[in-house]
Scaffold this active site. Sequence first.
Site, PDB file in Angstrom:
ATOM      1  N   HIS A 225      -7.021  -3.357   5.103  1.00  7.66           N
ATOM      2  CA  HIS A 225      -5.631  -2.996   4.566  1.00  7.66           C
ATOM      3  C   HIS A 225      -4.901  -3.293   4.446  1.00  7.66           C
ATOM      4  O   HIS A 225      -3.950  -4.509   4.947  1.00  7.66           O
ATOM      5  CB  HIS A 225      -5.234  -2.836   6.504  1.00  7.66           C
ATOM      6  CG  HIS A 225      -5.742  -2.377   7.738  1.00  7.66           C
ATOM      7  ND1 HIS A 225      -6.488  -2.547   7.839  1.00  7.66           N
ATOM      8  CD2 HIS A 225      -5.848  -0.867   7.670  1.00  7.66           C
ATOM      9  CE1 HIS A 225      -7.672  -1.423   8.816  1.00  7.66           C
ATOM     10  NE2 HIS A 225      -7.388  -0.662   8.362  1.00  7.66           N
ATOM     11  N   HIS A 229      -5.951  -0.217  -0.415  1.00  8.76           N
ATOM     12  CA  HIS A 229      -6.030   0.596   0.233  1.00  8.76           C
ATOM     13  C   HIS A 229      -5.276   1.756   0.811  1.00  8.76           C
ATOM     14  O   HIS A 229      -5.665   3.003   0.746  1.00  8.76           O
ATOM     15  CB  HIS A 229      -6.458   0.704   2.006  1.00  8.76           C
ATOM     16  CG  HIS A 229      -6.785   1.101   2.797  1.00  8.76           C
ATOM     17  ND1 HIS A 229      -6.892   1.989   3.401  1.00  8.76           N
ATOM     18  CD2 HIS A 229      -5.720   1.224   4.044  1.00  8.76           C
ATOM     19  CE1 HIS A 229      -7.126   2.813   3.787  1.00  8.76           C
ATOM     20  NE2 HIS A 229      -5.668   2.532   4.184  1.00  8.76           N
ATOM     21  N   HIS A 265       1.814   4.247   4.991  1.00  3.40           N
ATOM     22  CA  HIS A 265       1.535   4.464   6.440  1.00  3.40           C
ATOM     23  C   HIS A 265       0.311   3.111   7.726  1.00  3.40           C
ATOM     24  O   HIS A 265       0.451   2.823   8.181  1.00  3.40           O
ATOM     25  CB  HIS A 265      -0.151   5.233   6.499  1.00  3.40           C
ATOM     26  CG  HIS A 265      -1.223   4.602   5.559  1.00  3.40           C
ATOM     27  ND1 HIS A 265      -1.646   5.060   4.209  1.00  3.40           N
ATOM     28  CD2 HIS A 265      -2.347   4.713   6.523  1.00  3.40           C
ATOM     29  CE1 HIS A 265      -3.125   4.043   3.834  1.00  3.40           C
ATOM     30  NE2 HIS A 265      -3.298   4.065   5.537  1.00  3.40           N
TER      31      HIS A 265
END
Length: 497
Positions: A225, A229, A265
């Site tokens: 993460h 990514h 996100h």
Amino acid sequence: MEVCYQLPVLPLDRPVPKHVLTRRGAISFSSSSSLFGCPDPRQLSQRRGAISYDSSDQTALYIRMLGACVIFKLLFSSDVRVRSRVGFETERAGCHPYLYVDFRILHSRPESVGPVSARKIRRLLSFQRSLHSSRFFCDVPPLNPLYILDDDYTGQAKCMLEKVGSWNFDIFLFDRLTNGNSLVSLTFHLFKLYGLTEIFHLDMVKLRSFLVMVQEDYRSRNPYHNAVHAADVTQAMHCYLKEPKLAKSLTPWDILLALLAATTHDLDHPGVNQPFLIKTNHYLATLYKNTSVLENHHWRSAVGLLRESGLFAHLPLEDRLRIERELGSLILATDISRQNEYLLQFRTHLDRKDLCLDDAGHRHFILQMALKCADICNPCRTWELSKHWSEKVTEEFFHQGDIEKKHKLDVSPLCDSQTQTIENIQMGFMTYVVKPLFVEWARFSDTRLSQTMLGYLALNKAGWKGMVQEHASSGDDTDPTLEEADSDILPQESREL
């Protein structure tokens, strides 16, 4: 290679030691030369790496880098600030407070001349990242850029961006070619590609500043993460936005939200999952009442950076609030614990054939599903890319398990390196999470891309199955139902990812 130009903060009435000024990389920002023990700032600027501000020319900042002198013309107002991080804990134990210079906002705005109010003070960027991102602030690269990489690397990165819509786009290679700035480079390119900067009258410097802040707020120490990514998800979202059904229906507003949501996100993801935050009584779990803890944090972090950067400050308040609200709706849809809820709703729409992309609400729902697909599309990439991502996410899982063992906590599912294998994790993930979602997406958008993704998914699943069989000598650890199961029920283990 990263060069860190961080100097301890000294009181204003204390001269800088001569042995500091004689080193490469010395800094002087004084309008009084004698205050810093240097008789002539221009003499300081003759050394490589030196930076000086000359009081005789209050709009010039001299930077000596690799023997070439670069002069930045500035308005010394709110655009360039220096502050001491006294009271902040540094990353390395025993470090002194440092002087930080913000080069993300090197742009002149005549209307900004005047005293700097506290509310206008922005986040500051560490000096070494400023050097790497310095050329982001200009559309045309400088003649003598302060970029660490040579023209061959930057040229290859530009060539890759010409094929940014290819499903086989190698984000790892692109990240290397951009010296770790894949998220900034790719997202800025897409904003220009879709014409969003012109449509929404976005300030190019503010956009760069926002993207650099976003990239900085992803934790590079996370194996999975991280900003790479986020760049990968953004590139996948671009591929979906090009699909015929969406390309002819989406508005610039929809595209703007889709790219912003993909970019942010997982902003400031801590590298552990929600159950870990809940059982350790983390303040985020308390703040968001154990509900979509990480997703709420990503959303709120993104909103904070949007406001801080002033990217949409020129828009009416109603539009700004709408952007923030709809951005949250997209990011919250990535909560894997709500996978079945969204999947059932998607399947119901497809069965009834009542999706109408002329309706803003239906378009927003499709963007939610597109972001969910982009977020977990790794098993649908080529084997090389998919395997690399699988190794990274498993490393992050196992790291969390090691922390839980260290602190005598119950080890979360999929996080115990002694009982789990990367093959088993991926087989279950593909079967129960990825395939049901992408089968429905293919029903909605039956295109070559959808069939390509399902094809790669089948090949990759066969690859992991082959690796399981290779380790069968020590006993079959794979649940036999995983091999052929197409269950729509998301198991508890996957829900806690």
